[in-house]
Design a protein around this motif. Sequence first.
Motif, PDB file in Angstrom:
ATOM      1  N   ASN A 156     -24.344  -8.383  43.702  1.00 19.54           N
ATOM      2  CA  ASN A 156     -23.287  -9.072  44.444  1.00 19.54           C
ATOM      3  C   ASN A 156     -22.469  -8.087  45.267  1.00 19.54           C
ATOM      4  OD1 ASN A 156     -23.850 -11.673  43.404  1.00 19.54           O
ATOM      5  ND2 ASN A 156     -22.810 -11.135  41.513  1.00 19.54           N
ATOM      6  N   THR A 157     -22.389  -6.854  44.771  1.00 19.05           N
ATOM      7  CA  THR A 157     -21.613  -5.818  45.448  1.00 19.05           C
ATOM      8  C   THR A 157     -22.478  -5.122  46.483  1.00 19.05           C
ATOM      9  OG1 THR A 157     -20.416  -5.441  43.386  1.00 19.05           O
ATOM     10  CG2 THR A 157     -20.197  -3.764  45.104  1.00 19.05           C
ATOM     11  N   HIS A 158     -21.991  -5.077  47.703  1.00 20.03           N
ATOM     12  CA  HIS A 158     -22.656  -4.325  48.764  1.00 20.03           C
ATOM     13  C   HIS A 158     -21.858  -3.049  48.992  1.00 20.03           C
ATOM     14  CE1 HIS A 158     -24.504  -8.246  50.603  1.00 20.03           C
ATOM     15  NE2 HIS A 158     -24.827  -8.049  49.347  1.00 20.03           N
ATOM     16  N   ILE A 159     -22.563  -1.946  49.165  1.00 24.42           N
ATOM     17  CA  ILE A 159     -21.911  -0.661  49.411  1.00 24.42           C
ATOM     18  C   ILE A 159     -21.869  -0.427  50.926  1.00 24.42           C
ATOM     19  CG2 ILE A 159     -22.025   1.827  49.030  1.00 24.42           C
ATOM     20  CD1 ILE A 159     -21.354   0.195  46.492  1.00 24.42           C
ATOM     21  N   SER A 160     -20.674  -0.287  51.431  1.00 27.06           N
ATOM     22  CA  SER A 160     -20.475  -0.131  52.886  1.00 27.06           C
ATOM     23  C   SER A 160     -20.848   1.269  53.354  1.00 27.06           C
ATOM     24  CB  SER A 160     -19.010  -0.404  53.248  1.00 27.06           C
ATOM     25  OG  SER A 160     -18.649  -1.710  52.907  1.00 27.06           O
ATOM     26  N   ASP A 161     -21.063   1.377  54.634  1.00 28.68           N
ATOM     27  CA  ASP A 161     -21.359   2.657  55.267  1.00 28.68           C
ATOM     28  C   ASP A 161     -20.030   3.365  55.539  1.00 28.68           C
ATOM     29  OD1 ASP A 161     -22.663   4.726  56.476  1.00 28.68           O
ATOM     30  OD2 ASP A 161     -23.088   3.666  58.340  1.00 28.68           O
ATOM     31  N   LEU A 162     -19.478   3.955  54.479  1.00 27.29           N
ATOM     32  CA  LEU A 162     -18.183   4.625  54.578  1.00 27.29           C
ATOM     33  C   LEU A 162     -18.357   6.135  54.440  1.00 27.29           C
ATOM     34  CD1 LEU A 162     -16.157   2.260  52.196  1.00 27.29           C
ATOM     35  CD2 LEU A 162     -16.120   2.264  54.712  1.00 27.29           C
ATOM     36  N   VAL A 163     -17.563   6.874  55.193  1.00 22.83           N
ATOM     37  CA  VAL A 163     -17.599   8.334  55.126  1.00 22.83           C
ATOM     38  C   VAL A 163     -17.285   8.820  53.716  1.00 22.83           C
ATOM     39  CG1 VAL A 163     -16.501  10.444  55.983  1.00 22.83           C
ATOM     40  CG2 VAL A 163     -17.025   8.588  57.570  1.00 22.83           C
ATOM     41  N   ALA A 164     -16.444   8.094  52.993  1.00 22.01           N
ATOM     42  CA  ALA A 164     -16.048   8.499  51.636  1.00 22.01           C
ATOM     43  C   ALA A 164     -17.260   8.649  50.716  1.00 22.01           C
ATOM     44  CB  ALA A 164     -15.072   7.488  51.050  1.00 22.01           C
ATOM     45  N   PHE A 165     -18.265   7.801  50.891  1.00 20.70           N
ATOM     46  CA  PHE A 165     -19.449   7.899  50.032  1.00 20.70           C
ATOM     47  C   PHE A 165     -20.247   9.164  50.350  1.00 20.70           C
ATOM     48  CE2 PHE A 165     -18.911   3.181  49.731  1.00 20.70           C
ATOM     49  CZ  PHE A 165     -18.630   3.162  48.377  1.00 20.70           C
ATOM     50  N   THR A 166     -20.406   9.457  51.625  1.00 19.06           N
ATOM     51  CA  THR A 166     -21.140  10.652  52.019  1.00 19.06           C
ATOM     52  C   THR A 166     -20.381  11.914  51.626  1.00 19.06           C
ATOM     53  OG1 THR A 166     -21.886   9.369  53.915  1.00 19.06           O
ATOM     54  CG2 THR A 166     -22.363  11.700  53.959  1.00 19.06           C
ATOM     55  N   ARG A 167     -19.091  11.915  51.840  1.00 21.57           N
ATOM     56  CA  ARG A 167     -18.240  13.075  51.537  1.00 21.57           C
ATOM     57  C   ARG A 167     -18.107  13.301  50.032  1.00 21.57           C
ATOM     58  NH1 ARG A 167     -13.166  12.218  54.433  1.00 21.57           N
ATOM     59  NH2 ARG A 167     -14.255  13.069  56.215  1.00 21.57           N
ATOM     60  N   SER A 168     -18.307  12.258  49.239  1.00 19.53           N
ATOM     61  CA  SER A 168     -18.094  12.342  47.789  1.00 19.53           C
ATOM     62  C   SER A 168     -18.919  13.438  47.126  1.00 19.53           C
ATOM     63  CB  SER A 168     -18.423  10.998  47.136  1.00 19.53           C
ATOM     64  OG  SER A 168     -19.805  10.712  47.297  1.00 19.53           O
ATOM     65  N   VAL A 169     -20.056  13.740  47.687  1.00 20.76           N
ATOM     66  CA  VAL A 169     -20.912  14.782  47.127  1.00 20.76           C
ATOM     67  C   VAL A 169     -20.206  16.138  47.181  1.00 20.76           C
ATOM     68  CG1 VAL A 169     -23.137  15.944  47.377  1.00 20.76           C
ATOM     69  CG2 VAL A 169     -22.995  13.482  47.705  1.00 20.76           C
ATOM     70  N   LEU A 170     -19.377  16.346  48.201  1.00 20.77           N
ATOM     71  CA  LEU A 170     -18.629  17.594  48.326  1.00 20.77           C
ATOM     72  C   LEU A 170     -17.348  17.595  47.502  1.00 20.77           C
ATOM     73  CD1 LEU A 170     -18.928  18.260  52.163  1.00 20.77           C
ATOM     74  CD2 LEU A 170     -20.109  19.458  50.329  1.00 20.77           C
ATOM     75  N   VAL A 171     -16.659  16.460  47.482  1.00 18.58           N
ATOM     76  CA  VAL A 171     -15.360  16.406  46.809  1.00 18.58           C
ATOM     77  C   VAL A 171     -15.436  15.787  45.415  1.00 18.58           C
ATOM     78  CG1 VAL A 171     -14.066  16.404  48.971  1.00 18.58           C
ATOM     79  CG2 VAL A 171     -14.697  14.230  47.916  1.00 18.58           C
ATOM     80  N   LYS A 172     -16.644  15.393  45.007  1.00 22.70           N
ATOM     81  CA  LYS A 172     -16.951  14.892  43.652  1.00 22.70           C
ATOM     82  C   LYS A 172     -16.355  13.536  43.308  1.00 22.70           C
ATOM     83  CE  LYS A 172     -17.172  19.563  41.816  1.00 22.70           C
ATOM     84  NZ  LYS A 172     -16.664  20.464  40.822  1.00 22.70           N
ATOM     85  N   GLU A 173     -15.892  12.779  44.295  1.00 24.44           N
ATOM     86  CA  GLU A 173     -15.333  11.461  44.005  1.00 24.44           C
ATOM     87  C   GLU A 173     -15.082  10.699  45.299  1.00 24.44           C
ATOM     88  OE1 GLU A 173     -11.809  12.501  41.916  1.00 24.44           O
ATOM     89  OE2 GLU A 173     -10.799  13.277  43.676  1.00 24.44           O
ATOM     90  N   VAL A 174     -14.817   9.392  45.133  1.00 20.35           N
ATOM     91  CA  VAL A 174     -14.458   8.567  46.285  1.00 20.35           C
ATOM     92  C   VAL A 174     -13.069   7.962  46.115  1.00 20.35           C
ATOM     93  CG1 VAL A 174     -16.839   7.964  46.851  1.00 20.35           C
ATOM     94  CG2 VAL A 174     -15.531   6.460  45.343  1.00 20.35           C
ATOM     95  N   LYS A 175     -12.365   8.325  45.048  1.00 22.58           N
ATOM     96  CA  LYS A 175     -11.115   7.636  44.711  1.00 22.58           C
ATOM     97  C   LYS A 175     -10.023   7.757  45.773  1.00 22.58           C
ATOM     98  CE  LYS A 175      -8.972  11.145  41.790  1.00 22.58           C
ATOM     99  NZ  LYS A 175      -8.605  11.486  40.435  1.00 22.58           N
ATOM    100  N   ASN A 176     -10.130   8.692  46.706  1.00 22.25           N
ATOM    101  CA  ASN A 176      -9.138   8.780  47.780  1.00 22.25           C
ATOM    102  C   ASN A 176      -9.302   7.664  48.805  1.00 22.25           C
ATOM    103  OD1 ASN A 176      -7.940  11.016  46.636  1.00 22.25           O
ATOM    104  ND2 ASN A 176      -9.217  12.452  47.770  1.00 22.25           N
TER     105      ASN A 176
END
Length: 196
Positions: A156-176
């Motif tokens: 039911n949940t779709h994951i959007s094309d957001l920079v936060a997801f791509t950047r998360s690998v560097l910053v270890k999270e998406v909570k920002n």
Amino acid sequence: MSKTILVTHQKGGVGKSTLTFNLAQNISKNAKVAVLDFDLQGSLSQLKELVTDFEIIPFKDEIDDIPKLDYDFIFIDTPPYLSNHLPKLIAIADLVIIPTKAGILDLLAIKGTLELIEDANKTADTLVVFNMIKANTTLTIDILIGLEEYNVKIANTHISDLVAFTRSVLVKEVKNDKNAQKQLDKLTREILRSLI
């Protein structure tokens, strides 16, 4: 007893490694998690020294030992092509996640993956996740209709094309990014419910 989650799709560019990383990171807040990197490109393995919340284990040809690993959750990231290991990995998985973009070529490419899953009688343990979805697109509906013939669960949940997801690998999270974290939390809950 550990739960094994296979993340696979024979098409490249659907965000398998990034989604695997984000799910492992999210679940590792409350559980002992490992990611097995079966992709010979080793994208996730290159992060091994940077990641502290879960363990990344590079590809090893010891599939029979996976269920014996001492983790609550084991994610397996696979390469974007048909691997000789894939049927065996599907067989040991408690859940198979197929990330896909909402594109016609992605729909065509998913057929081979779904056939392997069907051959292993794992259709009921499979979840298609729309990943890297562009905002305001109607193509997702067309792909949903195209997937109906496969009788497979769609998240039911779709994951959007957001920079936060791509950047998360560097910053270890998406909570920002509250929207990204909300999507990831919702998908994590769906996955955990599928494993119960």
